[in-house]
Design a protein around this motif. Structure first.
Motif, mmCIF file in Angstrom:
data_model
loop_
_atom_site.group_PDB
_atom_site.id
_atom_site.type_symbol
_atom_site.label_atom_id
_atom_site.label_comp_id
_atom_site.label_asym_id
_atom_site.label_seq_id
_atom_site.Cartn_x
_atom_site.Cartn_y
_atom_site.Cartn_z
ATOM 1 N N PHE A 47 20.483 27.760 8.857
ATOM 2 C CA PHE A 47 19.758 27.003 9.871
ATOM 3 C C PHE A 47 19.580 27.854 11.133
ATOM 4 N N THR A 48 18.555 27.528 11.894
ATOM 5 C CA THR A 48 18.282 28.169 13.172
ATOM 6 C C THR A 48 18.160 27.088 14.235
ATOM 7 N N THR A 49 18.756 27.310 15.398
ATOM 8 C CA THR A 49 18.639 26.386 16.523
ATOM 9 C C THR A 49 17.574 26.916 17.473
ATOM 10 N N ILE A 99 25.380 22.008 19.055
ATOM 11 C CA ILE A 99 24.404 23.044 18.717
ATOM 12 C C ILE A 99 23.790 22.815 17.325
ATOM 13 N N MET A 100 24.383 21.937 16.518
ATOM 14 C CA MET A 100 23.886 21.637 15.178
ATOM 15 C C MET A 100 22.959 20.425 15.138
ATOM 16 N N ASP A 101 22.710 19.781 16.281
ATOM 17 C CA ASP A 101 21.953 18.529 16.308
ATOM 18 C C ASP A 101 20.603 18.697 17.009
ATOM 19 N N SER A 102 19.560 18.138 16.417
ATOM 20 C CA SER A 102 18.233 18.129 17.041
ATOM 21 C C SER A 102 18.167 16.967 18.025
ATOM 22 N N GLN A 103 17.728 17.249 19.276
ATOM 23 C CA GLN A 103 17.712 16.213 20.305
ATOM 24 C C GLN A 103 16.909 16.660 21.516
ATOM 25 N N PHE A 104 16.455 15.665 22.313
ATOM 26 C CA PHE A 104 15.880 15.968 23.625
ATOM 27 C C PHE A 104 17.041 16.281 24.558
ATOM 28 N N ALA A 142 13.776 20.342 24.438
ATOM 29 C CA ALA A 142 14.385 19.880 23.187
ATOM 30 C C ALA A 142 15.138 21.007 22.506
ATOM 31 N N GLN A 143 16.124 20.594 21.735
ATOM 32 C CA GLN A 143 16.855 21.489 20.850
ATOM 33 C C GLN A 143 16.526 21.034 19.440
ATOM 34 N N LEU A 144 16.055 21.943 18.604
ATOM 35 C CA LEU A 144 15.644 21.614 17.243
ATOM 36 C C LEU A 144 16.392 22.512 16.277
ATOM 37 N N VAL A 145 17.029 21.914 15.285
ATOM 38 C CA VAL A 145 17.800 22.672 14.310
ATOM 39 C C VAL A 145 17.052 22.579 12.982
ATOM 40 N N ILE A 146 16.499 23.738 12.548
ATOM 41 C CA ILE A 146 15.648 23.745 11.357
ATOM 42 C C ILE A 146 16.245 24.628 10.267
#
Length: 193
Positions: A47-49, A99-104, A142-146
């Motif tokens: 995964f990438t943050t 750091i592992m969670d997608s969120q505003f 936003a932080q997005l973990v893909i």
């Protein structure tokens, strides 16, 4: 129609940080900068943050209507939503890593919000009252973990007090996280630095 030029610059630095900058320029509006920072997600292999940053030289950004669609990592401790940073302390107490969670990257009581939602395939919301977070250099939105092998579609309408919102839409693609997109139907240029 407002003439818009979009210029994409991709900066690859030593290591795994990638910075991408979209510069949308209009004769009636200032410059809108949307940048992307990327790091391998610690403790989550494959995964990438991504951190999305928004700024304007025409004035403070007050609102963003954002939609991110693709495979996103979401952590919901005890079924609590993590659309915003509100439950990060619970997430950490439950053994998770923010750091592992997608969120505003705001607390929900500090911004106005409408139509916010999250799942393993999207993060979206219309956010307002963002000007206090814009101290002249913009803010992290936003932080997005893909997953490393999946693409992420994005749609942003950015209000910086100009006549009309700047619309930015496109796709972030692996493995190098190259970014393609358009802004308000304008010409789109792509350059590697």
């Amino acid at each position: 129609m407002v003439g818009i030029e979009v210029e994409l610059r991709q900066l690859l630095s030593i290591g795994s940080t990638i910075a991408i900058l979209i510069l949308a320029t209009s004769s009636l509006a200032g410059n809108i900068d949307v940048s992307l920072r990327a790091i391998p997600t610690p403790n989550l292999r494959g995964f990438t943050t991504l951190t999305i940053h928004v700024a304007s030289d025409a004035g403070a950004v007050n609102g963003v209507d954002a939609s991110f669609e693709g495979t996103l990592n979401q952590i919901n401790p005890f079924l609590l939503p993590t659309i915003f940073q509100d439950h990060n302390s619970v997430l950490t107490a439950a053994g998770g890593y923010v750091i592992m969670d997608s969120q505003f990257l705001f607390y929900s009581d500090k911004v106005g919000s409408f139509d916010t939602a999250e799942s393993g395939t999207f993060l979206r919301g219309a956010l307002t009252n963002l000007a206090p977070f814009d101290k002249g250099a913009g803010f992290d939105l936003a932080q997005l973990v893909i997953r490393n092998e999946t693409s992420l579609h994005y749609h942003l309408a950015i209000d910086d007090g100009s006549r009309e919102p700047t619309m930015v839409t496109g796709i972030i693609t692996p493995p190098d996280l190259s970014l393609r997109g358009t802004s308000n139907g304008g010409r789109y240029l792509s350059k590697a630095l």
